[in-house]
Design an enzyme around this catalytic site. Structure first.
Site, PDB file in Angstrom:
ATOM      1  N   HIS A  99       4.111  -8.753   4.257  1.00  0.00           N
ATOM      2  CA  HIS A  99       4.386  -7.392   3.782  1.00  0.00           C
ATOM      3  C   HIS A  99       4.859  -6.429   4.874  1.00  0.00           C
ATOM      4  CE1 HIS A  99       3.193  -5.080  -0.129  1.00  0.00           C
ATOM      5  NE2 HIS A  99       4.457  -4.900   0.208  1.00  0.00           N
ATOM      6  N   HIS A 124      -4.141  -4.434  -1.868  1.00  0.00           N
ATOM      7  CA  HIS A 124      -4.386  -3.547  -0.718  1.00  0.00           C
ATOM      8  C   HIS A 124      -3.493  -2.311  -0.806  1.00  0.00           C
ATOM      9  CE1 HIS A 124      -5.013  -7.810   0.446  1.00  0.00           C
ATOM     10  NE2 HIS A 124      -6.144  -7.336   0.942  1.00  0.00           N
ATOM     11  N   ASP A 126      -2.219  -1.092   2.195  1.00  0.00           N
ATOM     12  CA  ASP A 126      -1.353  -1.243   3.377  1.00  0.00           C
ATOM     13  C   ASP A 126      -1.024   0.108   3.997  1.00  0.00           C
ATOM     14  OD1 ASP A 126      -1.523  -3.962   2.986  1.00  0.00           O
ATOM     15  OD2 ASP A 126       0.429  -4.145   2.014  1.00  0.00           O
ATOM     16  N   HIS A 139       1.079  -6.246   8.685  1.00  0.00           N
ATOM     17  CA  HIS A 139       1.279  -6.140   7.228  1.00  0.00           C
ATOM     18  C   HIS A 139       0.298  -5.163   6.573  1.00  0.00           C
ATOM     19  CE1 HIS A 139      -1.631  -9.652   5.840  1.00  0.00           C
ATOM     20  NE2 HIS A 139      -2.201  -8.819   6.676  1.00  0.00           N
ATOM     21  N   ASP A 226       3.221  -7.464  -3.928  1.00  0.00           N
ATOM     22  CA  ASP A 226       2.450  -8.389  -3.089  1.00  0.00           C
ATOM     23  C   ASP A 226       1.722  -9.342  -4.039  1.00  0.00           C
ATOM     24  OD1 ASP A 226       0.320  -9.519  -1.559  1.00  0.00           O
ATOM     25  OD2 ASP A 226       0.251  -7.773  -0.227  1.00  0.00           O
ATOM     26  N   ASP A 228      -0.792 -11.005  -3.774  1.00  0.00           N
ATOM     27  CA  ASP A 228      -2.262 -10.942  -3.799  1.00  0.00           C
ATOM     28  C   ASP A 228      -2.780  -9.891  -4.788  1.00  0.00           C
ATOM     29  OD1 ASP A 228      -2.440  -8.434  -2.415  1.00  0.00           O
ATOM     30  OD2 ASP A 228      -2.615  -9.444  -0.465  1.00  0.00           O
ATOM     31  N   GLU A 271       4.192 -12.141   0.514  1.00  0.00           N
ATOM     32  CA  GLU A 271       2.846 -12.684   0.780  1.00  0.00           C
ATOM     33  C   GLU A 271       2.506 -13.991   0.077  1.00  0.00           C
ATOM     34  OE1 GLU A 271       0.622 -11.698   3.128  1.00  0.00           O
ATOM     35  OE2 GLU A 271       1.662  -9.871   3.802  1.00  0.00           O
TER      36      GLU A 271
HETATM   37  N1  LIG Z   1      -0.089  -7.066   2.910  1.00  0.00           N
HETATM   38  C1  LIG Z   1      -1.343  -7.470   3.002  1.00  0.00           C
HETATM   39  N2  LIG Z   1      -1.740  -8.581   2.443  1.00  0.00           N
HETATM   40  N3  LIG Z   1      -2.172  -6.682   3.691  1.00  0.00           N
HETATM   41  C2  LIG Z   1      -3.559  -6.955   3.914  1.00  0.00           C
HETATM   42  C3  LIG Z   1      -4.177  -5.884   4.757  1.00  0.00           C
HETATM   43  C4  LIG Z   1      -5.633  -6.141   5.017  1.00  0.00           C
HETATM   44  C5  LIG Z   1      -6.338  -5.039   5.810  1.00  0.00           C
HETATM   45  N4  LIG Z   1      -6.406  -3.819   5.050  1.00  0.00           N
HETATM   46  C6  LIG Z   1      -5.650  -4.808   7.148  1.00  0.00           C
HETATM   47  O1  LIG Z   1      -5.132  -3.742   7.382  1.00  0.00           O
HETATM   48  O2  LIG Z   1      -5.617  -5.674   7.976  1.00  0.00           O
HETATM   49 MN   LIG Z   2       0.429  -5.915   0.912  1.00  0.00          MN
HETATM   50 MN   LIG Z   3      -2.100  -7.380  -0.232  1.00  0.00          MN
END
Ligand SMILES: NC(=[NH2+])NCCC[C@H](N)C(=O)O
Ligand SMILES: [Mn+2]
Ligand SMILES: [Mn+2]
Length: 299
Positions: A99, A124, A126, A139, A226, A228, A271
């Site tokens: 991401h 998330h 992000d 990301h 994303d 996820d 992702e």
């Molecule tokens: N694009 C994603 N899957 N991001 C996950 C981020 C997880 C966590 N909030 C971090 O800043 O590390």
């Molecule tokens: Mn993300």
């Molecule tokens: Mn995510």
């Protein structure tokens, strides 16, 4: 009757913004599973297809984050391709990758659309900055960068890039927020539809509302999806899975409705991690979701 747009399919085999390797393999893998052929069969107009790499580049800023130089170099290359695509009247579809590449997409888009709406479908937000990131993974910061809240800004990636206003950002599916992200979302008044909202209102209402909010006084809407966001029972192949996500049916309906909206001007899909997948379950779902989105485009 609107006609399907010309799509610029921009593959970005880059995964260094994530905590684990593998998402860089997704574009090739999804193409290997027949993505391009089925898009063509569905009548999508794929105007061009490109792989985005990045040359060696001196980063314009030093950051205390993992692989920031590579993320910036790739983002710059991607921003240029996205800017060229929108300037030529194409619909950029960015296939990641992790991401962090959203920074490149948004840099290119914001240089073209002075007022850009963003719909961010993700477990998330992000929205960490270099100083709040718990992981040091790039990301986790793109949406803070896009708002001009981080040390890194979109204009470091692409001259002429603007910022995205918090009033035109809509989060959908968020369920794993870090403390600083929660504070930011509340203080900036960013619209956020969690899973409970989706179950209560239904995904169709949530998407209609998201299009309204992201589309108010904007020149275009970008969708950042994303994988996820989808529950790990149906999409296990991703680096930061979070329980309690969207069903594949909700994701399908969301993408169909977004595709059908004439307001949508670009999208990215990120992702998917083939190394963490179970028998290609996630990759196959991703192919199907991309087909739903792109075969419904009418703008
Ligand atoms: N694009 C994603 N899957 N991001 C996950 C981020 C997880 C966590 N909030 C971090 O800043 O590390
Ligand atoms: Mn993300
Ligand atoms: Mn995510």
């Amino acid at each position: 009757m609107k006609t399907p747009p010309k799509i610029a399919l921009l593959s970005v085999p880059f995964g260094l913004g994530a905590g684990n390797p593998g998402s860089e393999l997704a574009p090739r893998h999804l193409l290997h599973l027949g993505l391009l052929q089925s898009l063509q069969r569905l009548g999508c107009h794929i105007d061009e297809q490109k792989d985005i790499g990045a040359g060696i580049q001196i980063p314009p800023i030093q950051l205390p984050m993992k692989h920031s130089a590579e993320v910036i170099a790739t983002g710059t290359a991607l921003a240029g391709e996205v800017y060229t695509a929108v300037s030529a009247g194409q619909f950029p579809f960015v296939l990641g990758g992790d991401h962090s590449l959203a920074m490149g997409t948004l840099a290119g888009l914001s240089a073209y659309y002075p007022r850009l709406g963003v719909i961010w479908i993700d477990a998330h937000a992000d929205m960490n900055t270099e100083s709040t990131s718990p992981s040091g993974n790039m990301h986790g910061i793109p949406l803070a960068v896009a708002q001009g809240r981080a040390q890194l800004s979109l204009s470091h990636l692409w001259p002429g890039a603007g910022i995205v206003s918090p009033a035109n950002i809509v989060l959908i599916g968020a369920r794993d927020l870090d403390p600083a992200e929660e504070v930011l979302i509340h203080s900036a008044g960013i619209a956020c539809f969690g899973i409970a909202d989706i179950r209560k209102l239904g995904i169709d209402t949530v998407i209609a509302e998201a299009i309204r909010l992201a589309g108010a006084n904007t020149d275009g809407i970008h969708l950042s999806f994303d994988i996820d966001s989808v529950d790990p029972t149906e999409a296990p192949g991703t680096g930061t899975p979070v329980q309690g996500g969207l069903t594949s049916e909700e994701a399908r309906n969301a993408l169909r409705q977004l595709g059908l909206s004439a307001r949508l001007t670009s999208a990215e899909f990120v992702e998917v991690n083939p190394l963490l997948d179970r028998a290609d379950q996630t990759a196959k779902l991703a192919v199907e979701l991309i087909e739903v989105l792109l075969s419904n485009l009418r703008n």
